[in-house]
Design a protein around this motif. Structure first.
Motif, PDB file in Angstrom:
ATOM      1  N   PRO A 333       2.048  -7.955  -7.318  1.00 36.61           N
ATOM      2  CA  PRO A 333       2.688  -8.325  -8.587  1.00 36.61           C
ATOM      3  C   PRO A 333       4.212  -8.219  -8.559  1.00 36.61           C
ATOM      4  O   PRO A 333       4.887  -8.835  -9.388  1.00 36.61           O
ATOM      5  N   CYS A 334       4.757  -7.470  -7.607  1.00 42.88           N
ATOM      6  CA  CYS A 334       6.213  -7.310  -7.561  1.00 42.88           C
ATOM      7  C   CYS A 334       6.914  -8.480  -6.881  1.00 42.88           C
ATOM      8  O   CYS A 334       8.139  -8.578  -6.916  1.00 42.88           O
ATOM      9  N   VAL A 335       6.170  -9.373  -6.249  1.00 44.92           N
ATOM     10  CA  VAL A 335       6.767 -10.492  -5.523  1.00 44.92           C
ATOM     11  C   VAL A 335       7.008 -11.648  -6.478  1.00 44.92           C
ATOM     12  O   VAL A 335       6.112 -12.047  -7.230  1.00 44.92           O
ATOM     13  N   ASP A 336       8.232 -12.196  -6.465  1.00 45.11           N
ATOM     14  CA  ASP A 336       8.534 -13.371  -7.281  1.00 45.11           C
ATOM     15  C   ASP A 336       9.035 -14.485  -6.372  1.00 45.11           C
ATOM     16  O   ASP A 336       9.083 -14.348  -5.160  1.00 45.11           O
ATOM     17  N   ASP A 338      11.895 -15.578  -5.817  1.00 44.71           N
ATOM     18  CA  ASP A 338      13.130 -15.290  -5.075  1.00 44.71           C
ATOM     19  C   ASP A 338      12.883 -14.423  -3.848  1.00 44.71           C
ATOM     20  O   ASP A 338      13.719 -14.366  -2.947  1.00 44.71           O
ATOM     21  N   SER A 339      11.739 -13.743  -3.828  1.00 45.38           N
ATOM     22  CA  SER A 339      11.486 -12.806  -2.720  1.00 45.38           C
ATOM     23  C   SER A 339      10.245 -13.145  -1.907  1.00 45.38           C
ATOM     24  O   SER A 339       9.953 -12.470  -0.923  1.00 45.38           O
ATOM     25  N   VAL A 340       9.499 -14.184  -2.284  1.00 50.45           N
ATOM     26  CA  VAL A 340       8.242 -14.464  -1.588  1.00 50.45           C
ATOM     27  C   VAL A 340       8.486 -14.894  -0.151  1.00 50.45           C
ATOM     28  O   VAL A 340       9.389 -15.672   0.146  1.00 50.45           O
ATOM     29  N   ASP A 341       7.682 -14.355   0.749  1.00 53.15           N
ATOM     30  CA  ASP A 341       7.693 -14.718   2.166  1.00 53.15           C
ATOM     31  C   ASP A 341       6.258 -15.051   2.552  1.00 53.15           C
ATOM     32  O   ASP A 341       5.445 -14.152   2.763  1.00 53.15           O
ATOM     33  N   TYR A 342       5.950 -16.336   2.611  1.00 53.73           N
ATOM     34  CA  TYR A 342       4.570 -16.734   2.860  1.00 53.73           C
ATOM     35  C   TYR A 342       4.072 -16.281   4.228  1.00 53.73           C
ATOM     36  O   TYR A 342       2.871 -16.085   4.422  1.00 53.73           O
ATOM     37  N   SER A 343       4.974 -16.105   5.181  1.00 48.67           N
ATOM     38  CA  SER A 343       4.531 -15.684   6.511  1.00 48.67           C
ATOM     39  C   SER A 343       4.049 -14.239   6.522  1.00 48.67           C
ATOM     40  O   SER A 343       3.402 -13.808   7.484  1.00 48.67           O
ATOM     41  N   SER A 344       4.319 -13.486   5.459  1.00 51.12           N
ATOM     42  CA  SER A 344       3.946 -12.066   5.438  1.00 51.12           C
ATOM     43  C   SER A 344       2.525 -11.837   4.964  1.00 51.12           C
ATOM     44  O   SER A 344       2.030 -10.709   5.019  1.00 51.12           O
ATOM     45  N   ALA A 345       1.844 -12.870   4.486  1.00 53.93           N
ATOM     46  CA  ALA A 345       0.503 -12.696   3.913  1.00 53.93           C
ATOM     47  C   ALA A 345      -0.496 -13.576   4.656  1.00 53.93           C
ATOM     48  O   ALA A 345      -0.171 -14.698   5.058  1.00 53.93           O
ATOM     49  N   PRO A 346      -1.720 -13.093   4.836  1.00 61.06           N
ATOM     50  CA  PRO A 346      -2.744 -13.924   5.486  1.00 61.06           C
ATOM     51  C   PRO A 346      -3.245 -15.005   4.546  1.00 61.06           C
ATOM     52  O   PRO A 346      -3.249 -14.835   3.322  1.00 61.06           O
ATOM     53  N   ALA A 347      -3.669 -16.109   5.123  1.00 61.93           N
ATOM     54  CA  ALA A 347      -4.278 -17.178   4.337  1.00 61.93           C
ATOM     55  C   ALA A 347      -5.600 -16.687   3.770  1.00 61.93           C
ATOM     56  O   ALA A 347      -6.358 -15.968   4.430  1.00 61.93           O
ATOM     57  N   ILE A 348      -5.888 -17.063   2.528  1.00 63.06           N
ATOM     58  CA  ILE A 348      -7.145 -16.674   1.909  1.00 63.06           C
ATOM     59  C   ILE A 348      -8.306 -17.314   2.653  1.00 63.06           C
ATOM     60  O   ILE A 348      -8.295 -18.512   2.930  1.00 63.06           O
ATOM     61  N   GLN A 349      -9.306 -16.527   2.985  1.00 64.14           N
ATOM     62  CA  GLN A 349     -10.555 -17.040   3.537  1.00 64.14           C
ATOM     63  C   GLN A 349     -11.682 -16.625   2.587  1.00 64.14           C
ATOM     64  O   GLN A 349     -11.941 -17.310   1.622  1.00 64.14           O
ATOM     65  N   GLU A 350     -12.324 -15.495   2.825  1.00 66.30           N
ATOM     66  CA  GLU A 350     -13.384 -15.052   1.922  1.00 66.30           C
ATOM     67  C   GLU A 350     -12.783 -14.641   0.579  1.00 66.30           C
ATOM     68  O   GLU A 350     -11.730 -14.011   0.517  1.00 66.30           O
ATOM     69  N   LEU A 351     -13.480 -15.008  -0.494  1.00 61.05           N
ATOM     70  CA  LEU A 351     -13.015 -14.694  -1.838  1.00 61.05           C
ATOM     71  C   LEU A 351     -13.643 -13.395  -2.344  1.00 61.05           C
ATOM     72  O   LEU A 351     -14.722 -13.003  -1.908  1.00 61.05           O
ATOM     73  N   PRO A 352     -12.989 -12.731  -3.307  1.00 61.94           N
ATOM     74  CA  PRO A 352     -13.543 -11.488  -3.855  1.00 61.94           C
ATOM     75  C   PRO A 352     -14.671 -11.761  -4.833  1.00 61.94           C
ATOM     76  O   PRO A 352     -14.914 -12.896  -5.250  1.00 61.94           O
ATOM     77  N   VAL A 353     -15.368 -10.702  -5.218  1.00 65.91           N
ATOM     78  CA  VAL A 353     -16.483 -10.808  -6.163  1.00 65.91           C
ATOM     79  C   VAL A 353     -15.979 -11.350  -7.498  1.00 65.91           C
ATOM     80  O   VAL A 353     -14.871 -11.039  -7.943  1.00 65.91           O
ATOM     81  N   VAL A 444     -16.480  -4.362  -6.810  1.00 62.27           N
ATOM     82  CA  VAL A 444     -16.615  -4.634  -8.233  1.00 62.27           C
ATOM     83  C   VAL A 444     -15.307  -5.220  -8.745  1.00 62.27           C
ATOM     84  O   VAL A 444     -14.227  -4.963  -8.191  1.00 62.27           O
ATOM     85  N   GLN A 445     -15.386  -5.982  -9.807  1.00 61.44           N
ATOM     86  CA  GLN A 445     -14.196  -6.625 -10.354  1.00 61.44           C
ATOM     87  C   GLN A 445     -13.265  -5.605 -11.006  1.00 61.44           C
ATOM     88  O   GLN A 445     -13.731  -4.652 -11.637  1.00 61.44           O
ATOM     89  N   PRO A 446     -11.944  -5.820 -10.904  1.00 57.59           N
ATOM     90  CA  PRO A 446     -11.005  -4.939 -11.604  1.00 57.59           C
ATOM     91  C   PRO A 446     -11.078  -5.171 -13.106  1.00 57.59           C
ATOM     92  O   PRO A 446     -11.463  -6.251 -13.571  1.00 57.59           O
ATOM     93  N   ASP A 447     -10.701  -4.161 -13.880  1.00 58.17           N
ATOM     94  CA  ASP A 447     -10.890  -4.262 -15.325  1.00 58.17           C
ATOM     95  C   ASP A 447      -9.824  -5.091 -16.026  1.00 58.17           C
ATOM     96  O   ASP A 447     -10.076  -5.651 -17.097  1.00 58.17           O
ATOM     97  N   THR A 448      -8.612  -5.196 -15.464  1.00 60.42           N
ATOM     98  CA  THR A 448      -7.549  -5.942 -16.121  1.00 60.42           C
ATOM     99  C   THR A 448      -6.840  -6.859 -15.135  1.00 60.42           C
ATOM    100  O   THR A 448      -6.914  -6.677 -13.915  1.00 60.42           O
ATOM    101  N   VAL A 449      -6.105  -7.810 -15.688  1.00 62.81           N
ATOM    102  CA  VAL A 449      -5.441  -8.823 -14.870  1.00 62.81           C
ATOM    103  C   VAL A 449      -4.119  -8.314 -14.288  1.00 62.81           C
ATOM    104  O   VAL A 449      -3.744  -8.673 -13.165  1.00 62.81           O
ATOM    105  N   GLY A 450      -3.396  -7.488 -15.049  1.00 66.00           N
ATOM    106  CA  GLY A 450      -2.047  -7.090 -14.648  1.00 66.00           C
ATOM    107  C   GLY A 450      -1.894  -6.630 -13.213  1.00 66.00           C
ATOM    108  O   GLY A 450      -1.015  -7.107 -12.492  1.00 66.00           O
ATOM    109  N   PRO A 451      -2.740  -5.697 -12.739  1.00 65.60           N
ATOM    110  CA  PRO A 451      -2.551  -5.189 -11.371  1.00 65.60           C
ATOM    111  C   PRO A 451      -2.836  -6.206 -10.267  1.00 65.60           C
ATOM    112  O   PRO A 451      -2.457  -5.979  -9.116  1.00 65.60           O
ATOM    113  N   ILE A 452      -3.523  -7.320 -10.597  1.00 61.35           N
ATOM    114  CA  ILE A 452      -3.805  -8.319  -9.561  1.00 61.35           C
ATOM    115  C   ILE A 452      -3.009  -9.601  -9.789  1.00 61.35           C
ATOM    116  O   ILE A 452      -3.187 -10.585  -9.069  1.00 61.35           O
ATOM    117  N   TRP A 453      -2.097  -9.590 -10.773  1.00 68.45           N
ATOM    118  CA  TRP A 453      -1.267 -10.770 -11.028  1.00 68.45           C
ATOM    119  C   TRP A 453      -0.486 -11.139  -9.777  1.00 68.45           C
ATOM    120  O   TRP A 453      -0.005 -10.270  -9.041  1.00 68.45           O
TER     121      TRP A 453
END
Length: 472
Positions: A333-336, A338-353, A444-453
């Motif tokens: 959530p802290c990445v915007d 102006d600071s995003v670096d796509y090379s720093s994150a893996p491509a999504i493959q398997e999705l969460p519950v 299990v699913q997280p209870d709120t959206v904020g921490p996974i925004w």
């Protein structure tokens, strides 16, 4: 529309504009009769720098016809900040044929789909219909297109499979059907941005405003990717990290196709059920869903199930496609922007519950008595859903829903489970219905959206919440 010519701006010819095609020499573009220096915006372009550079030194109109999302007032306002001049009055306007509608050949669509964008066409299944059947009807299956739908002649179609040591296997549609055993698998496909609209209510995100309907389940039929790769000369294992890259026959104005990749181990696994599919629910693939051949990667984000498949290649690196390298990735959530670096994150493959409530709808007024709550639940990677918990009071107390759907072998639960809960509700009550799913690994699913925004609004799987009023 662009502002009318004004003498306070210098005049340029198209030839002069065309000399500015790279960040080293400045990047100029035109729109209407205006000239813009967008050099400082290139790296900030949400679609990727390489996409903006396709128009460098030329007109934006042909590209905006393809990516119609640009034709909005706030985009034009942003563009005006970069205006540096105007075209000379004697310059001819852009060739009208260059901006012909590239979507004119798209297929007809069902009027019941809920449209997120028309060009390219993106639409979701209405929530009211989503769980009426276990298999989603073809005409109501959500559509995620990045580019115009290509018109492919099945008689001349060839799938290019690049084998080891430079060998190439070229397969017609009939050869794909006749040379390899037909395999069928029931699998759910979900867009990475499903439920993005919930994230946008926390903070703005970039992407289509999907509700809960960018998901669907079908019975897919085709050749196993594993069988085709082994036939092309590849082995069941390869030393090191390898990937299978896919390219579609849909392409942008620069000729770059939509592309994606999956790990080699998944592609050749007998238990992963990856298909080169030519059937959907017992019928040939509809054009919007990849006719004549598409990839179906069960348990994996829909972005890797490339449609209108034209090329398959094994590589030591992931697909170089924009959609593999610079999109469909999750961030803190802290990445915007102006600071995003796509090379720093893996491509999504398997999705969460994931789970969501399809009935009743948010804001509904329901009669007192017995209330029936319905929805879907699914988890990536073949992990079956073992439980869905439902609360009518915002999560203070819970009940367990009954599950319906096909039972699958361990690790191969590719399809969603539909669920239902019946509970008494008193007259005049204000309900906040909540659901959360639990998979075989007790994720299990997280209870709120904020921490996974995250700034792209992907991987949205917080508890789904539906406010409902019980009438008196």
């Amino acid at each position: 529309a662009p502002a009318p010519p004004s003498s306070r701006y210098p005049r340029y010819t198209r030839e002069e504009v065309g000399r500015h095609r790279s960040p080293q020499d400045r990047v100029w573009v035109t729109h209407g009769t205006d000239v813009f220096d967008v050099t400082d915006f290139v790296e900030l372009h949400p679609g990727g720098a390489e996409k903006l550079l396709l128009a460098a030194g030329g007109a934006l109109e042909p590209f905006w016809a393809l990516y119609a999302v640009h034709n909005q007032p706030h985009v034009l306002e942003l563009l005006r900040e970069f205006k540096v001049g105007e075209l000379s009055p004697d310059e001819a306007p852009p060739d009208p044929s260059a901006a012909q509608d590239p979507f004119a050949g798209d297929p007809p669509r069902h009027p019941g789909l809920r449209i997120s964008s028309r060009k390219p066409f993106n639409a979701e299944t209405p929530a009211e219909l989503l769980t009426e059947r276990f298999l989603t009807p073809n005409e109501l299956f959500f559509t995620r297109n990045h580019l115009p739908v290509p018109a492919v002649d099945p008689g001349s179609y060839r799938l290019r499979v690049e084998g080891p040591e430079g060998r190439v296997l070229s397969l017609s549609l009939s050869e794909l059907r006749s040379r390899f055993p037909k395999h069928e698998v029931t699998a759910t496909l979900q867009c990475a941005g499903n439920r993005r609209s919930e994230m946008s209510r926390v903070r703005p995100v970039k992407g289509l405003a999907w509700d809960i309907g960018a998901i669907g389940t079908a019975r897919w039929g085709g050749a196993r990717l594993r069988d085709v790769l082994l036939h092309a000369g590849f082995g069941e294992e390869r030393d090191g990290e390898w990937h299978v890259c896919f390219e579609g026959l849909d392409a942008d104005p620069g000729g770059a196709p939509y592309g994606a990749s999956i790990p080699y181990g998944r592609a050749v696994s007998a238990g992963a059920d990856v298909l080169l599919a030519y059937e959907m629910n017992g019928e040939e693939l509809p054009r919007d869903h990849g006719f004549p051949v598409r990839v179906v990667v069960p348990g994996v984000v829909g972005a890797r199930s490339v449609k209108w498949l034209g090329r398959v290649a094994v590589s030591a690196a992931e697909s170089p496609s924009h959609w593999q390298q610079n999109d469909y990735k999750g961030f803190s959530p802290c990445v915007d922007w102006d600071s995003v670096d796509y090379s720093s994150a893996p491509a999504i493959q398997e999705l969460p519950v994931q789970s969501a409530i399809t009935h009743p709808r948010p804001g509904a007024a329901v009669p007192p008595g017995e209330l029936t709550v319905k929805g879907y639940a699914w988890s990536g990677g073949g992990r079956d859903v073992v439980r869905v918990d439902v609360s009518l009071d915002g999560g203070r107390t819970w009940s367990v829903a009954s599950l319906a759907g096909e039972r699958a072998a361990p690790g191969r639960a590719w399809a969603w489970r539909l669920w239902e809960l019946r509970a008494p509700v008193p007259a005049g009550a204000q309900l906040e219905i909540v659901c959360k799913a639990v998979d075989r690994s007790y994720n299990v699913q997280p209870d709120t959206v904020g921490p996974i925004w995250n700034l792209r609004g992907v991987l949205s799987n917080a508890w789904h919440r539906v406010p409902v009023t019980v009438t008196r």
